[in-house]
Design a protein around this motif. Sequence first.
Motif, PDB file in Angstrom:
ATOM      1  N   TYR A  89       0.815  -1.216   0.000  1.00 37.23           N
ATOM      2  CA  TYR A  89       0.000   0.000   0.000  1.00 37.23           C
ATOM      3  C   TYR A  89       0.853   1.272   0.000  1.00 37.23           C
ATOM      4  CZ  TYR A  89      -3.675  -3.246   1.363  1.00 37.23           C
ATOM      5  OH  TYR A  89      -4.564  -4.292   1.389  1.00 37.23           O
ATOM      6  N   ARG A  90       2.174   1.112   0.079  1.00 34.76           N
ATOM      7  CA  ARG A  90       3.023   2.279   0.344  1.00 34.76           C
ATOM      8  C   ARG A  90       2.947   3.345  -0.741  1.00 34.76           C
ATOM      9  NH1 ARG A  90       5.915   2.269   4.587  1.00 34.76           N
ATOM     10  NH2 ARG A  90       5.956   0.003   4.725  1.00 34.76           N
ATOM     11  N   ASP A  91       2.812   2.936  -1.998  1.00 32.34           N
ATOM     12  CA  ASP A  91       2.796   3.939  -3.059  1.00 32.34           C
ATOM     13  C   ASP A  91       1.476   4.708  -3.114  1.00 32.34           C
ATOM     14  OD1 ASP A  91       1.246   1.868  -3.962  1.00 32.34           O
ATOM     15  OD2 ASP A  91       2.108   1.797  -5.980  1.00 32.34           O
ATOM     16  N   ARG A  92       0.474   4.274  -2.344  1.00 35.69           N
ATOM     17  CA  ARG A  92      -0.805   4.979  -2.308  1.00 35.69           C
ATOM     18  C   ARG A  92      -0.891   5.990  -1.166  1.00 35.69           C
ATOM     19  NH1 ARG A  92      -5.219   0.150  -2.583  1.00 35.69           N
ATOM     20  NH2 ARG A  92      -3.764  -1.520  -3.110  1.00 35.69           N
ATOM     21  N   ILE A  93       0.080   5.957  -0.263  1.00 37.28           N
ATOM     22  CA  ILE A  93       0.041   6.845   0.906  1.00 37.28           C
ATOM     23  C   ILE A  93       0.248   8.290   0.468  1.00 37.28           C
ATOM     24  CG2 ILE A  93       1.234   7.466   3.043  1.00 37.28           C
ATOM     25  CD1 ILE A  93       1.942   4.497   3.360  1.00 37.28           C
ATOM     26  N   THR A  94      -0.659   9.173   0.857  1.00 37.15           N
ATOM     27  CA  THR A  94      -0.507  10.596   0.559  1.00 37.15           C
ATOM     28  C   THR A  94      -0.060  11.398   1.778  1.00 37.15           C
ATOM     29  OG1 THR A  94      -2.863  10.994   0.959  1.00 37.15           O
ATOM     30  CG2 THR A  94      -2.189  10.501  -1.308  1.00 37.15           C
ATOM     31  N   LEU A  95      -0.168  10.812   2.970  1.00 36.34           N
ATOM     32  CA  LEU A  95       0.390  11.427   4.173  1.00 36.34           C
ATOM     33  C   LEU A  95       0.706  10.301   5.148  1.00 36.34           C
ATOM     34  CD1 LEU A  95       1.116  14.135   5.552  1.00 36.34           C
ATOM     35  CD2 LEU A  95      -1.102  14.004   6.703  1.00 36.34           C
ATOM     36  N   GLY A  96       1.944  10.275   5.637  1.00 38.86           N
ATOM     37  CA  GLY A  96       2.308   9.196   6.541  1.00 38.86           C
ATOM     38  C   GLY A  96       3.568   9.488   7.318  1.00 38.86           C
ATOM     39  N   ALA A  97       3.733   8.749   8.413  1.00 39.31           N
ATOM     40  CA  ALA A  97       4.931   8.874   9.248  1.00 39.31           C
ATOM     41  C   ALA A  97       5.272   7.507   9.814  1.00 39.31           C
ATOM     42  CB  ALA A  97       4.704   9.870  10.374  1.00 39.31           C
ATOM     43  N   ASP A  98       6.463   7.025   9.527  1.00 37.65           N
ATOM     44  CA  ASP A  98       6.992   5.813  10.131  1.00 37.65           C
ATOM     45  C   ASP A  98       7.999   6.256  11.182  1.00 37.65           C
ATOM     46  OD1 ASP A  98       8.292   3.485  10.848  1.00 37.65           O
ATOM     47  OD2 ASP A  98       8.377   2.674   8.817  1.00 37.65           O
ATOM     48  N   PHE A  99       7.516   6.424  12.403  1.00 39.72           N
ATOM     49  CA  PHE A  99       8.367   6.967  13.459  1.00 39.72           C
ATOM     50  C   PHE A  99       9.442   5.974  13.893  1.00 39.72           C
ATOM     51  CE2 PHE A  99       4.372   9.416  14.185  1.00 39.72           C
ATOM     52  CZ  PHE A  99       4.885  10.664  13.907  1.00 39.72           C
ATOM     53  N   ARG A 100       9.203   4.698  13.722  1.00 37.97           N
ATOM     54  CA  ARG A 100      10.243   3.732  14.091  1.00 37.97           C
ATOM     55  C   ARG A 100      11.433   3.839  13.153  1.00 37.97           C
ATOM     56  NH1 ARG A 100       7.560  -2.088  14.812  1.00 37.97           N
ATOM     57  NH2 ARG A 100       6.448  -1.422  12.943  1.00 37.97           N
ATOM     58  N   ALA A 101      11.160   3.923  11.863  1.00 33.14           N
ATOM     59  CA  ALA A 101      12.252   4.000  10.888  1.00 33.14           C
ATOM     60  C   ALA A 101      12.721   5.429  10.651  1.00 33.14           C
ATOM     61  CB  ALA A 101      11.802   3.383   9.565  1.00 33.14           C
ATOM     62  N   GLY A 102      11.961   6.431  11.103  1.00 38.52           N
ATOM     63  CA  GLY A 102      12.332   7.824  10.864  1.00 38.52           C
ATOM     64  C   GLY A 102      12.117   8.243   9.420  1.00 38.52           C
ATOM     65  N   ARG A 103      11.014   7.777   8.792  1.00 40.79           N
ATOM     66  CA  ARG A 103      10.694   8.122   7.401  1.00 40.79           C
ATOM     67  C   ARG A 103       9.305   8.757   7.344  1.00 40.79           C
ATOM     68  NH1 ARG A 103      13.021   2.800   6.236  1.00 40.79           N
ATOM     69  NH2 ARG A 103      10.903   1.964   6.258  1.00 40.79           N
ATOM     70  N   TYR A 104       9.192   9.819   6.541  1.00 45.48           N
ATOM     71  CA  TYR A 104       7.956  10.599   6.502  1.00 45.48           C
ATOM     72  C   TYR A 104       7.593  10.884   5.046  1.00 45.48           C
ATOM     73  CZ  TYR A 104       9.803  10.992  11.168  1.00 45.48           C
ATOM     74  OH  TYR A 104      10.339  10.680  12.398  1.00 45.48           O
ATOM     75  N   THR A 105       6.275  10.867   4.758  1.00 42.77           N
ATOM     76  CA  THR A 105       5.806  10.929   3.370  1.00 42.77           C
ATOM     77  C   THR A 105       4.687  11.947   3.219  1.00 42.77           C
ATOM     78  OG1 THR A 105       6.348   8.611   2.983  1.00 42.77           O
ATOM     79  CG2 THR A 105       4.739   9.608   1.502  1.00 42.77           C
ATOM     80  N   TYR A 487      -2.320   7.726   5.731  1.00 48.26           N
ATOM     81  CA  TYR A 487      -3.623   7.969   5.113  1.00 48.26           C
ATOM     82  C   TYR A 487      -3.518   7.654   3.630  1.00 48.26           C
ATOM     83  CZ  TYR A 487      -7.450  10.455   2.844  1.00 48.26           C
ATOM     84  OH  TYR A 487      -8.531  10.762   2.059  1.00 48.26           O
ATOM     85  N   ILE A 488      -4.511   6.954   3.092  1.00 51.44           N
ATOM     86  CA  ILE A 488      -4.621   6.768   1.650  1.00 51.44           C
ATOM     87  C   ILE A 488      -6.035   7.185   1.228  1.00 51.44           C
ATOM     88  CG2 ILE A 488      -2.898   4.936   1.507  1.00 51.44           C
ATOM     89  CD1 ILE A 488      -5.088   2.902   1.425  1.00 51.44           C
ATOM     90  N   PRO A 489      -6.179   7.827   0.077  1.00 57.10           N
ATOM     91  CA  PRO A 489      -7.482   8.370  -0.339  1.00 57.10           C
ATOM     92  C   PRO A 489      -8.385   7.320  -0.980  1.00 57.10           C
ATOM     93  CG  PRO A 489      -5.814   8.955  -1.941  1.00 57.10           C
ATOM     94  CD  PRO A 489      -5.098   8.220  -0.848  1.00 57.10           C
ATOM     95  N   LEU A 490      -8.450   6.139  -0.388  1.00 53.29           N
ATOM     96  CA  LEU A 490      -9.279   5.046  -0.869  1.00 53.29           C
ATOM     97  C   LEU A 490      -9.910   4.339   0.317  1.00 53.29           C
ATOM     98  CD1 LEU A 490      -6.866   3.418  -3.478  1.00 53.29           C
ATOM     99  CD2 LEU A 490      -8.929   4.723  -4.028  1.00 53.29           C
TER     100      LEU A 490
END
Length: 503
Positions: A89-105, A487-490
């Motif tokens: 589902y990762r390519d569908r994310i329009t807003l996200g935060a992976d706080f464990r890995a320290g990656r934000y989208t 969040y994904i818009p689906l």
Amino acid sequence: MASVTFPTALGGDGKTYTDDAHPDTGLDGLGHVTRFVPCLKNVVAMAGYTAQYAAKIDAAATYADRAEDAKRYVEAVAEAYAVNLLDAYRDRITLGADFRAGRYTRDDGARLDTNDPSLIFSIVRSTPKFLEASNQYLREYAPDVVAREWNKGKPLGAVIEPTSQNLLVYSEDFSGSGWVIATSMGDIKDGLASWLNKPYMRYDNFTFSGSLSILQNITVSSGQAVTLSAYVSNETTPRYLAFNMGNDFRVVVDTENEVISSNPAGVSAALFVRKTLNGRRFCLTVTLPTTQNRFGVFFRKSNSVGYNDNWIPGDVIALTAMQLEIGDKATSYIPTLDSSVTRQSDQLFRISEGQFSRQQGTFYAQYLKPPGGFDYILGLGTANDEEINLGNSSARSTFINLRSGGEFSSINAASLQSQIGELEKALFTYVFNGTSYIFELFVNGGFAGTGELTRLPAGFENNIAIGRRRANFNDLHANTNIFGFFYIPLQLSRAEAQELTTL
């Protein structure tokens, strides 16, 4: 390409699964729909194998070794497949935060993947914050920085908390003024390096019998919930830790079984235990029926509320730090010197133009189940009667509240929630059916129910708070570790939502 095989020698079926689109083994594309459940069955089977051999640990060292091998394998496989499932589902994310890995989208047409959350979110905390780092020692996070926590070599995401004050002075120096300590204790010796990365109080080689009490004279009014935390080193030998919650109320904790073993009549007490480097943090919460003015701990070999005990050479008492807070849960450590210290709240939010769809969408979050009540993981909207939030109720049930235009709906997942301090996965979807919005809540692989609103709350499209009730409301926080959200818009199907939230 990553792959994993479930060995028959450890309870699996011998099959191999891969993270590509291979027609027989792949989890990519639609492969996860047909193969993820078999993967989970293998995890369950191997977990059963672990339990089978763990029960025989006392009988043979060989079984113990095999059980430990299986346990590590099951944990690694479960984690790997949780990651692989999210990748679908990762390519569908329009807003996200992976706080464990320290990656934000963020994706508003132009995608931004970054390890700097300040490029996407507003981050406000006007004071420093202290959390366990990857080396297991305490780390200071500067103001206005996301504070990420680790525990025993594992990342636990961001800790988002309200304002709190450590009422104790000299919180890690028990020879400092302000402490009321029995004079017969003898010499204070340095203990091993603790999570504070420095020596701490250690008493041993006792030549007396008497009190081992460490107290401060602090007044807390009746009706207040108060939480006292004691960081106790593993060097400590007495089994019982007694909490002095004022002169009138003493609660005894059995540290071997990590339970409250003695509690005064009429006082409701709650215990939470967290492991740290070389020790544990025992956190006790009590609502005081009358005003009290002396707080601290003392140690006992027996389950008694008396200060005095019979001490002999070989007994060891070791403390790292203590913290006293007003409230129904312990927050992250607040060091003090000659005066109490207040740590300000965390505010993590985003306000933008139309970041969420008005037609359909899905919000997903992973976090540790909070220990208290009214803890908020995600918040949307702008006002008390115009909001959607995912959180933890006063009854510690996971829920979403839906409010708009005078309408109110709530979905509770009381039978699906995790134990306090354990991983919880929650997801809610929404879709406009032409006349109203239908919401569905899923927690830990289970479907919790539906709710309905005629319209979305005002400001829904533009406002989100992570770890708070709303972006413009700062009092009610998550007060726990948030691993991540997206969040994904689906609108996801029920099958997809249940898969994504399966533990």
